[in-house]
Design an enzyme around this catalytic site. Structure first.
Site, PDB file in Angstrom:
ATOM      1  N   GLY A 111       0.813  -1.219   0.000  1.00  0.00           N
ATOM      2  CA  GLY A 111       0.000   0.000   0.000  1.00  0.00           C
ATOM      3  C   GLY A 111       0.845   1.267   0.000  1.00  0.00           C
ATOM      4  O   GLY A 111       2.085   1.219  -0.073  1.00  0.00           O
ATOM      5  N   VAL A 133       1.453   3.528   2.444  1.00  0.00           N
ATOM      6  CA  VAL A 133       2.354   3.661   3.598  1.00  0.00           C
ATOM      7  C   VAL A 133       3.315   2.478   3.689  1.00  0.00           C
ATOM      8  O   VAL A 133       4.523   2.653   3.878  1.00  0.00           O
ATOM      9  CB  VAL A 133       1.534   3.781   4.909  1.00  0.00           C
ATOM     10  CG1 VAL A 133       2.450   3.749   6.130  1.00  0.00           C
ATOM     11  CG2 VAL A 133       0.701   5.047   4.901  1.00  0.00           C
ATOM     12  N   THR A 170      -5.820  11.054  11.821  1.00  0.00           N
ATOM     13  CA  THR A 170      -6.261  12.248  12.549  1.00  0.00           C
ATOM     14  C   THR A 170      -7.784  12.386  12.575  1.00  0.00           C
ATOM     15  O   THR A 170      -8.302  13.277  13.245  1.00  0.00           O
ATOM     16  CB  THR A 170      -5.645  13.534  11.956  1.00  0.00           C
ATOM     17  OG1 THR A 170      -5.905  13.534  10.551  1.00  0.00           O
ATOM     18  CG2 THR A 170      -4.171  13.601  12.209  1.00  0.00           C
ATOM     19  N   TYR A 217     -14.809   4.326  10.837  1.00  0.00           N
ATOM     20  CA  TYR A 217     -13.352   4.156  10.696  1.00  0.00           C
ATOM     21  C   TYR A 217     -12.634   4.764  11.913  1.00  0.00           C
ATOM     22  O   TYR A 217     -11.723   4.159  12.490  1.00  0.00           O
ATOM     23  CB  TYR A 217     -12.958   4.859   9.403  1.00  0.00           C
ATOM     24  CG  TYR A 217     -11.507   4.999   9.059  1.00  0.00           C
ATOM     25  CD1 TYR A 217     -10.779   3.933   8.534  1.00  0.00           C
ATOM     26  CD2 TYR A 217     -10.856   6.238   9.187  1.00  0.00           C
ATOM     27  CE1 TYR A 217      -9.442   4.094   8.149  1.00  0.00           C
ATOM     28  CE2 TYR A 217      -9.532   6.400   8.811  1.00  0.00           C
ATOM     29  CZ  TYR A 217      -8.829   5.323   8.293  1.00  0.00           C
ATOM     30  OH  TYR A 217      -7.517   5.489   7.904  1.00  0.00           O
ATOM     31  N   TRP A 237     -15.182  17.816  -5.619  1.00  0.00           N
ATOM     32  CA  TRP A 237     -16.305  17.514  -4.727  1.00  0.00           C
ATOM     33  C   TRP A 237     -16.404  18.554  -3.611  1.00  0.00           C
ATOM     34  O   TRP A 237     -15.383  19.042  -3.096  1.00  0.00           O
ATOM     35  CB  TRP A 237     -16.119  16.154  -4.065  1.00  0.00           C
ATOM     36  CG  TRP A 237     -16.167  14.980  -4.999  1.00  0.00           C
ATOM     37  CD1 TRP A 237     -16.470  14.984  -6.331  1.00  0.00           C
ATOM     38  CD2 TRP A 237     -15.877  13.621  -4.649  1.00  0.00           C
ATOM     39  NE1 TRP A 237     -16.399  13.705  -6.835  1.00  0.00           N
ATOM     40  CE2 TRP A 237     -16.040  12.857  -5.831  1.00  0.00           C
ATOM     41  CE3 TRP A 237     -15.505  12.970  -3.471  1.00  0.00           C
ATOM     42  CZ2 TRP A 237     -15.832  11.473  -5.847  1.00  0.00           C
ATOM     43  CZ3 TRP A 237     -15.294  11.606  -3.488  1.00  0.00           C
ATOM     44  CH2 TRP A 237     -15.467  10.860  -4.663  1.00  0.00           C
ATOM     45  N   ARG A 263      -7.296  20.927   4.438  1.00  0.00           N
ATOM     46  CA  ARG A 263      -6.639  19.673   4.785  1.00  0.00           C
ATOM     47  C   ARG A 263      -5.130  19.898   4.851  1.00  0.00           C
ATOM     48  O   ARG A 263      -4.588  20.801   4.199  1.00  0.00           O
ATOM     49  CB  ARG A 263      -6.924  18.570   3.748  1.00  0.00           C
ATOM     50  CG  ARG A 263      -8.365  18.074   3.700  1.00  0.00           C
ATOM     51  CD  ARG A 263      -8.744  17.276   4.941  1.00  0.00           C
ATOM     52  NE  ARG A 263     -10.107  16.745   4.829  1.00  0.00           N
ATOM     53  CZ  ARG A 263     -11.222  17.403   5.185  1.00  0.00           C
ATOM     54  NH1 ARG A 263     -11.140  18.616   5.691  1.00  0.00           N
ATOM     55  NH2 ARG A 263     -12.403  16.824   5.059  1.00  0.00           N
ATOM     56  N   ASP A 270     -18.534  17.685   2.196  1.00  0.00           N
ATOM     57  CA  ASP A 270     -17.297  18.407   2.537  1.00  0.00           C
ATOM     58  C   ASP A 270     -16.506  17.642   3.595  1.00  0.00           C
ATOM     59  O   ASP A 270     -15.298  17.791   3.702  1.00  0.00           O
ATOM     60  CB  ASP A 270     -17.645  19.789   3.127  1.00  0.00           C
ATOM     61  CG  ASP A 270     -17.731  20.871   2.061  1.00  0.00           C
ATOM     62  OD1 ASP A 270     -17.176  20.671   0.959  1.00  0.00           O
ATOM     63  OD2 ASP A 270     -18.347  21.913   2.341  1.00  0.00           O
TER      64      ASP A 270
END
Ligand SMILES: NC(=O)C1=CN([C@@H]2O[C@H](COP(=O)(O)OP(=O)(O)OC[C@H]3O[C@@H](n4cnc5c(N)ncnc54)[C@H](OP(=O)(O)O)[C@@H]3O)[C@@H](O)[C@H]2O)C=CC1
Ligand SMILES: C[C@H]1O[C@H](OP(=O)(O)OP(=O)(O)OC[C@H]2O[C@@H](n3cnc4c(=O)[nH]c(N)nc43)[C@H](O)[C@@H]2O)[C@@H](O)[C@@H](O)C1=O
Length: 369
Positions: free
Chosen positions: A14, A16, A109, A137, A246, A253, A328
């Protein structure tokens, strides 16, 4: 860790995990245990127990998880909570059972409250409600932090939980629906530039390399045009091409280059113990909590500005349009990385440099699946 220590990287293919593997190899580590999802399903308790019994890893990087962007999190809520709880429970528990010397667990986070004070410190955990789009999650990730913390306190294990901000880099998920914003916009805006010049060969090549649900790269140009429009990449009368972003573009961010992130993880595994991290927590009243560590840059950008930066990098001449029927999510999610700074680590790659690198990577031979 010694250079010949037996290291298991869960999720090594993946975003990471692949950065961790490269970072460790560069530092001279060579004794890895690597299993793809197809080879070992980490949600399978018995399979994970047998794997640990057989392999007996000394160090574990837990970078396997069910991961996705805002739409994937919001849509597959059951899978996000179940698979993540199972993966982390199985791996962390077996690491304890088989005396793993150190484990690093990757959270996120999104564990912090939706309205947390910005920048977010570790101690804002569990102080208010979470953002709805990724609540399942986030709950799984919070359970992972508490599992590490509780095992450390009860069983004297040495498990470290890190909370990375939004990440990006080589081997990311570039799917047009399930990915995070940065890889999604890189791909959408590149496809936009191909559409501007009717470069069907480049469009077909992109779709062949990274298949998109219900889109056959062999289709005619007009069928492909219709399919791309379904993903918000479309011709707009005679005024050119437009690409959909979107939401309102207003959320902010923070983005961290995956190789910086891997560097931070290796730094912590090589040089910090859970006890030192507890000691670095100020104002303790005898209760030990908030032992996790933020990993971020401390710098944020609006989604609209991010789209403009990528637009400039790929040379897209058309228009960005905002689709406010898409969520959002949380409006701000900026880490306070001062705990990590005090422990001795700081990021290197800023967002402009990272965007240039990822755009180059995406169109390179190396990125071919
Ligand atoms: N991407 C981001 O922006 C952020 C990521 N994180 C965290 O970092 C970690 C890594 O994320 P990232 O690299 O982006 O995710 P990716 O989706 O890129 O990689 C996830 C890896 O997990 C493996 N995997 C998934 N499910 C299973 C399973 N049931 N059994 C075995 N392996 C499995 C996949 O294996 P295979 O390749 O074989 O299919 C894949 O290699 C996660 O814990 C994530 O929550 C935290 C903050 C931000
Ligand atoms: C890392 C973090 O990632 C997830 O949280 P998120 O930051 O909200 O996710 P995101 O990257 O998908 O979106 C960020 C922002 O960007 C906007 N946005 C614009 N245009 C596109 C777009 O084309 N795709 C996507 N995905 N988002 C877009 C989007 O609407 C949102 O406002 C968590 O669920 C969870 O996985 C987690 O921990």
């Amino acid at each position: 860790m010694n250079k010949d220590s037996k290291i298991y990287i869960a999720g090594h293919r993946g975003l990471v995990g692949s950065a961790l593997l490269n970072s460790l190899k560069k530092r001279g580590y060579q004794n890895f245990i690597l299993k793809s999802h197809a080879e070992l399903d980490l949600t399978d308790q018995q399979a994970v127990a047998s794997f640990f019994e057989k392999e007996k890893p000394e160090y574990v990087f837990l970078a396997a998880a069910k991961v996705g962007g805002i739409m994937a999190n919001n849509t597959y809520r059951g899978q996000f909570i179940y698979e993540n709880l199972m993966i982390q429970n199985n791996v962390i528990h077996q690491a304890y059972q088989h005396q793993v010397k150190k484990l690093l667990f990757l959270g996120s986070t999104c564990i912090y409250p939706r309205e947390a004070d910005q920048p977010m410190k570790e101690n804002s955990l569990l102080t208010a409600p979470l953002e709805y789009t990724n609540e399942p999650y986030a709950i799984a990730k919070i359970a992972g932090i508490k599992l590490c913390e509780s095992y450390n306190l009860q069983y004297e294990t040495n498990f470290i939980a890190v909370m990375p901000t939004n990440l990006y880099g080589p081997n990311d998920n570039f799917d047009l629906e399930s990915s995070h914003v940065l890889p999604a916009l890189v791909r959408k805006l590149l496809l936009g530039t191909y559409l501007e010049t009717n470069n069907w060969e480049a469009i077909r090549d992109d779709l062949e390399n990274r298949p998109v649900r219900n889109v056959n790269p062999e289709q005619t140009a007009s069928q492909l045009e219709e399919a791309l429009a379904g993903f918000g990449i479309r011709k707009n009368g005679n005024s050119g091409v437009e690409v959909e972003v979107w939401g309102s573009g207003k959320p902010r961010r923070e983005f961290l280059w995956s190789e910086d992130m891997a560097d931070a993880c290796v730094f912590l595994m090589e040089s910090k113990d859970f006890k030192e991290i507890v000691a670095s927590n100020s104002g303790s009243s005898g209760e030990i909590r908030n032992t996790h560590i933020n990993i971020g840059t401390g710098q944020e950008v609006s989604i609209a500005s991010l789209a403009q930066l990528i637009q400039k990098q790929v040379g897209f001449q058309g228009k960005l349009v905002f689709n406010t029927s898409k969520p959002d999510g949380t409006m701000r999610k900026l880490t306070d990385p001062s705990k990590l700074h005090h422990l001795g680590w700081k990021h290197q790659i800023d967002i402009k440099e990272g965007i240039s690198r990822i755009c180059q990577w995406y169109t390179s031979v190396e990125a071919r699946c």
